[in-house]
Design a protein around this motif. Sequence first.
Motif, PDB file in Angstrom:
ATOM      1  N   SER A 461       4.687  -0.393   3.584  1.00 32.80           N
ATOM      2  CA  SER A 461       4.329  -0.085   2.190  1.00 32.80           C
ATOM      3  C   SER A 461       4.425  -1.322   1.323  1.00 32.80           C
ATOM      4  O   SER A 461       5.238  -2.229   1.570  1.00 32.80           O
ATOM      5  N   GLY A 462       3.569  -1.373   0.305  1.00 37.84           N
ATOM      6  CA  GLY A 462       3.597  -2.446  -0.686  1.00 37.84           C
ATOM      7  C   GLY A 462       3.923  -1.896  -2.062  1.00 37.84           C
ATOM      8  O   GLY A 462       4.340  -0.732  -2.210  1.00 37.84           O
ATOM      9  N   PRO A 463       3.757  -2.681  -3.079  1.00 38.85           N
ATOM     10  CA  PRO A 463       4.067  -2.224  -4.456  1.00 38.85           C
ATOM     11  C   PRO A 463       3.279  -0.987  -4.868  1.00 38.85           C
ATOM     12  O   PRO A 463       3.748  -0.170  -5.664  1.00 38.85           O
ATOM     13  N   GLU A 464       2.080  -0.834  -4.317  1.00 40.36           N
ATOM     14  CA  GLU A 464       1.235   0.286  -4.718  1.00 40.36           C
ATOM     15  C   GLU A 464       1.293   1.438  -3.718  1.00 40.36           C
ATOM     16  O   GLU A 464       0.479   2.353  -3.760  1.00 40.36           O
ATOM     17  N   GLY A 465       2.256   1.404  -2.820  1.00 34.87           N
ATOM     18  CA  GLY A 465       2.389   2.483  -1.848  1.00 34.87           C
ATOM     19  C   GLY A 465       1.974   2.036  -0.451  1.00 34.87           C
ATOM     20  O   GLY A 465       2.167   0.880  -0.064  1.00 34.87           O
ATOM     21  N   SER A 467       0.373   0.607   2.708  1.00 35.39           N
ATOM     22  CA  SER A 467      -0.506  -0.536   2.920  1.00 35.39           C
ATOM     23  C   SER A 467      -1.227  -0.427   4.265  1.00 35.39           C
ATOM     24  O   SER A 467      -2.448  -0.439   4.321  1.00 35.39           O
TER      25      SER A 467
END
Length: 681
Positions: A461-465, A467
Amino acid sequence: MRRRFPIAIHLAIFGLTILLPAAAAGALVAWRLASNERVRLERTAHDFVNDLSQDLDRELEVVMGSLQALATSPAFRSGDLESLDKQARQVAAQLHAAVLLRDSHGQQLLNTLVDWGTPLPVSTDADVLNADRRAISSGQPVVSNLFTGTLTGQRFVMVGLAIELGGKPGYVLSVSLTPEVIRESITSALTPPDWNASVVDGNYRIIARSRQHERFLGVEATRSFQENASSGRDLWRGVTLEGMEVVSLARRSRLAPWWVSVSVPKATLEAPMWQLMSGVAGLTGIGLAGSMALAFAYGRTLSGPIRAVARTAAGLARDEEAKPPESAIAEVQAISRALVNASDELRRRAQQRDAALRSAEAGEQRLRATYENAGVGIAEIDDQGRFVAVNDALCSITGYPRAELLGLRFSTLSAAEEVATDVDLFERQRQGEQTSYVVEKRFRRKDGAVRWVRLFSSAVSGPEGFSYAVRVVLDVTDERLASEHQALLIAELNHRVKNTLAVVQSLVAQTLKSTSSPAAFRDALTGRIMALARSHDLLSESEWKGATLDTLMRTTLNAHDGPEWLRATIEGPAVRVGPRAVVSLSLMAHELATNATKYGGLATPQGRLRVSWSVTEDNRTLQLQWRELVAGQAEPQAGRAGFGSRLIRLSIEQELNGRFETTYEGGFTLLASIPLEILAR
């Protein structure tokens, strides 16, 4: 008082409790396999009718292209019909068709079927005129239904194109194809011999057929075809024009008002189910009959050792350590040792499996560092379920090259029945409901082979959920096969335990009845059990695949005449004896050798024994001779036969389905005829 039953009844009930669920499971599996095969055949037919429709459209596109190319001829602008006739004949020769030119009233101006200058008729067929009007009004190539040519009376289909002649509109240039050309298009593809492919026009008349084309050309299609095709259904059950029940699939042509249909006989679709179900029924009947026969033939004593061995065998399935009690019976003790060895092997394999699982989990944690050199398949999946990175191991597991895997959706590799589950797990991971999961599933390789894999999927997962997902794929097909082999080994071991103990029980009971003193009982029983042990040694050495008749006889007589072979002669061609027949023949030979040692050819230094055999010319029967050469051997007095004599008769006539006769001229002689088919079992 609670009623008690003999062990034979309990064995019969036990056999039923094992066989009936297994038979039900076998029937269910057979039904599922047959259903899958039916679905596969329907899918194959579906793909085949699509291919035929596409092939037909490509043929029509070629004709339309040739027609449009001819329409660009300058002869149309100048009105030079004679020049146009020469060009049209070249096109007709290439297409194996006829080229015609008509005005809006149907008057033929050009026809390559006849020489230039021949008076030409007016086309009056309604399908031709209707196709001409559609071509003139649409300005596009049109395809007609089946019609009968005015000039030749031959059946054709037509591809027409509106053109201008001398600058004037209202003319139609057409290519007329014979139904045979269409038939070649649908029969060029390889079809199963009992399938039928057809092309049907907009009037539901048959244009071409892969089977009996001439018989049904121009015949109206069946009512079920008309009803289902007109309603837009692409698959239905019906009856062909020959009266055969079929499953039919139909596709509408993209360029013509035609249908392309494939009919698969209902019997072809149902054949796998009937074959599998018949096999299951036959095996179930054989299993039930054999189980009942063995249960009632065996088992009155030795219940204690049987229960102990059964408990030990049952404990193996629960991963318990095998500790069978010591037994005074050599065969029971041998089975106990085999159970201990099997237990140790199962534990060793379980440890190997656990170690492999731990190694796979550790490998997942070191994924980034060992990505390209890992011995397991590794892939990265984007949020659309597509492969964006794969390693060589995954390519090896799936059979796809890296270039083909990249961009491919992971669900493409899943077995059809597992796609929904695989997609659901990935969607839950993508939505953040779970960060990782482990599942064992099947991969369908590019070559069609199926492999079992253990799949580890972890979300990154990344900052926006979400990945992407990292997947580690471990091929566990061999592990699966090993587990199935273990289960088969335990089942086979249980079966052999029961058979051996039942034979020993029968020998004890019958020897006890036929002897008059404990010492005689001990000697007779010991000899027979040792004969049984020798037969089992032979079978063990061959992994229960049988033995040669020569080896069997030499092993038996070695205990009576000694290894020097001073008095016994054995000769005959190589004959293979199956595992069931080994036991029967060993017991029979032991009884004969015992009698010879006591009363016959081996009882005196001057006596001789000759054992020989041959195979009949039709290669179906074994002729066995046991000949004792001893002077003064008298025929025994008539009376009740002893157990040894009954055992010989039982072995030959009942166990081996043979026949024999005995004489006492110059010594005891036994002549036996045994079917080779029974001997090989």
